[in-house]
Design an enzyme around this catalytic site. Structure first.
Site, PDB file in Angstrom:
ATOM      1  N   TYR A  48       8.425 -16.189 -12.935  1.00 56.64           N
ATOM      2  CA  TYR A  48       8.544 -16.563 -11.514  1.00 56.64           C
ATOM      3  C   TYR A  48       9.223 -17.936 -11.402  1.00 56.64           C
ATOM      4  CZ  TYR A  48       4.925 -12.959 -10.679  1.00 56.64           C
ATOM      5  OH  TYR A  48       4.199 -11.797 -10.637  1.00 56.64           O
ATOM      6  N   LEU A 185      -0.768  -5.516  -0.615  1.00 57.57           N
ATOM      7  CA  LEU A 185      -0.416  -5.121   0.763  1.00 57.57           C
ATOM      8  C   LEU A 185       0.838  -4.256   0.759  1.00 57.57           C
ATOM      9  CD1 LEU A 185      -1.187  -8.554   2.489  1.00 57.57           C
ATOM     10  CD2 LEU A 185      -2.504  -6.428   2.721  1.00 57.57           C
ATOM     11  N   LYS A 227       0.291 -12.182  -1.302  1.00 57.22           N
ATOM     12  CA  LYS A 227       1.186 -13.343  -1.162  1.00 57.22           C
ATOM     13  C   LYS A 227       1.580 -13.511   0.295  1.00 57.22           C
ATOM     14  CE  LYS A 227       5.718 -14.531  -0.552  1.00 57.22           C
ATOM     15  NZ  LYS A 227       6.682 -13.997   0.430  1.00 57.22           N
ATOM     16  N   SER A 228       1.591 -14.752   0.762  1.00 53.99           N
ATOM     17  CA  SER A 228       2.206 -15.057   2.051  1.00 53.99           C
ATOM     18  C   SER A 228       2.622 -16.513   2.053  1.00 53.99           C
ATOM     19  CB  SER A 228       1.247 -14.802   3.214  1.00 53.99           C
ATOM     20  OG  SER A 228       1.890 -15.191   4.421  1.00 53.99           O
TER      21      SER A 228
HETATM   22  N1  LIG Z   1       2.766  -8.095 -12.500  1.00 51.73           N
HETATM   23  C1  LIG Z   1       3.814  -7.785 -11.790  1.00 51.73           C
HETATM   24  O1  LIG Z   1       4.767  -7.172 -12.289  1.00 51.73           O
HETATM   25  C2  LIG Z   1       3.867  -8.155 -10.349  1.00 51.73           C
HETATM   26  C3  LIG Z   1       4.828  -7.574  -9.505  1.00 51.73           C
HETATM   27  C4  LIG Z   1       4.821  -7.941  -8.142  1.00 51.73           C
HETATM   28  C5  LIG Z   1       3.892  -8.853  -7.686  1.00 51.73           C
HETATM   29  N2  LIG Z   1       2.980  -9.425  -8.542  1.00 51.73           N
HETATM   30  C6  LIG Z   1       1.963 -10.409  -8.078  1.00 51.73           C
HETATM   31  O2  LIG Z   1       1.317  -9.887  -6.914  1.00 51.73           O
HETATM   32  C7  LIG Z   1       1.465 -10.803  -5.843  1.00 51.73           C
HETATM   33  C8  LIG Z   1       1.487 -10.088  -4.510  1.00 51.73           C
HETATM   34  O3  LIG Z   1       2.474  -9.075  -4.513  1.00 51.73           O
HETATM   35  P1  LIG Z   1       3.741  -9.094  -3.557  1.00 51.73           P
HETATM   36  O4  LIG Z   1       4.030 -10.472  -3.134  1.00 51.73           O
HETATM   37  O5  LIG Z   1       4.826  -8.355  -4.249  1.00 51.73           O
HETATM   38  O6  LIG Z   1       3.297  -8.187  -2.322  1.00 51.73           O
HETATM   39  P2  LIG Z   1       2.107  -8.232  -1.203  1.00 51.73           P
HETATM   40  O7  LIG Z   1       1.184  -9.354  -1.439  1.00 51.73           O
HETATM   41  O8  LIG Z   1       1.604  -6.833  -1.119  1.00 51.73           O
HETATM   42  O9  LIG Z   1       2.938  -8.467   0.132  1.00 51.73           O
HETATM   43  C9  LIG Z   1       3.581  -9.663   0.412  1.00 51.73           C
HETATM   44  C10 LIG Z   1       4.409  -9.450   1.672  1.00 51.73           C
HETATM   45  O10 LIG Z   1       3.560  -9.170   2.785  1.00 51.73           O
HETATM   46  C11 LIG Z   1       3.715 -10.181   3.779  1.00 51.73           C
HETATM   47  N3  LIG Z   1       2.361 -10.462   4.282  1.00 51.73           N
HETATM   48  C12 LIG Z   1       1.318 -10.972   3.591  1.00 51.73           C
HETATM   49  N4  LIG Z   1       0.206 -11.004   4.335  1.00 51.73           N
HETATM   50  C13 LIG Z   1       0.547 -10.507   5.546  1.00 51.73           C
HETATM   51  C14 LIG Z   1      -0.171 -10.286   6.740  1.00 51.73           C
HETATM   52  N5  LIG Z   1      -1.464 -10.562   6.829  1.00 51.73           N
HETATM   53  N6  LIG Z   1       0.500  -9.746   7.801  1.00 51.73           N
HETATM   54  C15 LIG Z   1       1.822  -9.456   7.721  1.00 51.73           C
HETATM   55  N7  LIG Z   1       2.551  -9.651   6.603  1.00 51.73           N
HETATM   56  C16 LIG Z   1       1.921 -10.169   5.536  1.00 51.73           C
HETATM   57  C17 LIG Z   1       4.375 -11.360   3.100  1.00 51.73           C
HETATM   58  O11 LIG Z   1       5.227 -12.045   3.995  1.00 51.73           O
HETATM   59  P3  LIG Z   1       5.219 -13.644   4.190  1.00 51.73           P
HETATM   60  O12 LIG Z   1       5.179 -14.295   2.842  1.00 51.73           O
HETATM   61  O13 LIG Z   1       6.513 -13.881   4.919  1.00 51.73           O
HETATM   62  O14 LIG Z   1       4.016 -13.940   5.025  1.00 51.73           O
HETATM   63  C18 LIG Z   1       5.215 -10.664   2.012  1.00 51.73           C
HETATM   64  O15 LIG Z   1       6.434 -10.205   2.575  1.00 51.73           O
HETATM   65  C19 LIG Z   1       2.771 -11.542  -6.184  1.00 51.73           C
HETATM   66  O16 LIG Z   1       2.936 -12.739  -5.469  1.00 51.73           O
HETATM   67  C20 LIG Z   1       2.593 -11.733  -7.677  1.00 51.73           C
HETATM   68  O17 LIG Z   1       1.714 -12.819  -7.932  1.00 51.73           O
HETATM   69  C21 LIG Z   1       2.962  -9.075  -9.859  1.00 51.73           C
END
Ligand SMILES: NC(=O)c1ccc[n+]([C@@H]2O[C@H](COP(=O)([O-])OP(=O)(O)OC[C@H]3O[C@@H](n4cnc5c(N)ncnc54)[C@H](OP(=O)(O)O)[C@@H]3O)[C@@H](O)[C@H]2O)c1
Length: 287
Positions: A48, A185, A227-228
């Site tokens: 990252y 999410l 993540k947000s």
């Molecule tokens: N191990 C792996 O290969 C892998 C892969 C992907 C992710 N990850 C980890 O998992 C974490 C989370 O996954 P992710 O970031 O891919 O997806 P996520 O947490 O499912 O979704 C994040 C998205 O949702 C939005 N969001 C968050 N809360 C919200 C709410 N209450 N209402 C409306 N929109 C909302 C965020 O926008 P805003 O930021 O604009 O608010 C962002 O666009 C990552 O940050 C990382 O640490 C790991």
């Protein structure tokens, strides 16, 4: 925040803050904001390219190290006994910490056997409190786990209401490996934030669809790292400790499971090639 006990006795918060796709220059403020809201577990990764920002954020927060839970992941370009060992020391330096709470292998590509051996050594040396895997599925998961002495404490996989990883959970159970949800999410896909089932259930508790989806994971003992970069969403996602979904609600949400991941097929050769070339393309230190 609720915690869960891992298979080596380490206690881990069930909910944390993930910092994937947060640019290094924005990451320090985002983590400070999350810590301020109350998050105590941060999920980062070597790939990252923001470990140093996480380090600065917690160091300047005034929060005691023992009250934090830091997770990072070894990337493919650091795979192998020696390179992984060196990269663990580099992660410790960037995170400004003497130990990592949970260290994962990020992807099941490259010499991940060597990486896991290096992680076992780091565990023995006290540089790491728990070790685990990410994106290891099916036979690759079983093969590595059966061949290694320390059973992974955690397996981080794409997990959300539309992909609940039932089959993998059955495979993990004999080893006591806990499921940690990435994209909890669904990165907003499938209209999750306005989904009729989640919205209707949430409304009964005065909660949003996002809170309902996250509370579901918590009820299933799945660790989640939403993540947000928006403070109000950080607060929203974190405020799930004060309600409980009924058995009927849980069944209705279980029925949303599509039974397969929506983001990545780890048997896809094109994905393997993309991930193998990722660091050379995206590492700002190599540009
Ligand atoms: N191990 C792996 O290969 C892998 C892969 C992907 C992710 N990850 C980890 O998992 C974490 C989370 O996954 P992710 O970031 O891919 O997806 P996520 O947490 O499912 O979704 C994040 C998205 O949702 C939005 N969001 C968050 N809360 C919200 C709410 N209450 N209402 C409306 N929109 C909302 C965020 O926008 P805003 O930021 O604009 O608010 C962002 O666009 C990552 O940050 C990382 O640490 C790991």
């Amino acid at each position: 925040m609720k915690t869960i006990t891992l298979n080596n006795g380490v206690e881990m918060p069930l909910q944390g803050f993930g910092v994937f796709q947060i640019a290094p220059q924005d990451c320090e403020a985002a983590v400070r904001s999350a810590l301020d809201v109350g998050y105590r577990m941060i999920d980062t990764a070597q790939a990252y390219y923001n470990e140093a920002a996480v380090g600065r954020a917690w160091r300047t927060s005034g929060i005691a190290r023992e009250d934090l839970f830091l997770v990072t992941k070894v990337w493919i370009s650091n795979a192998g006994d020696e390179r992984a060992a060196k990269s663990i020391d580099e992660s410790l330096r960037k995170l400004e910490t003497e130990y990592i709470d949970l260290l994962l292998i990020h992807q099941a590509f490259g010499d991940y056997y060597g990486t896991y051996r290096a992680m076992q050594k780091a565990l023995e040396a006290g540089k790491v409190r728990a070790i685990g895997l990410s994106n290891f599925v099916d036979a690759r998961f079983v093969d590595l786990v059966e061949n290694m002495e320390v059973k992974p404490a955690v397996l981080q996989l794409e997990t959300h209401v539309f992909s609940q990883q039932k089959r993998m959970r059955e495979l993990m159970a004999p080893y006591g490996t806990r499921l940690m949800a990435w994209a909890p999410l669904a990165e907003g896909r499938n209209g999750i934030f306005t989904h009729p089932t989640l919205t209707a259930i949430g409304a009964r508790y005065g909660k949003t669809a996002a809170q309902t989806a996250l509370r579901f994971l918590m009820a299933e003992d799945v660790i989640a790292i939403p993540k947000s970069v928006h403070r109000e969403r950080l607060v929203e996602n974190f405020s799930i400790d004060d309600f409980e979904l009924s058995a009927e609600d849980l069944d209705a949400i279980r029925a949303l499971d599509g039974g397969k991941p929506m983001f990545a097929d780890f048997n896809d050769p094109a994905l393997a090639k993309f991930l193998l070339e990722y660091d050379a393309k995206f590492n700002p230190e190599r540009q």
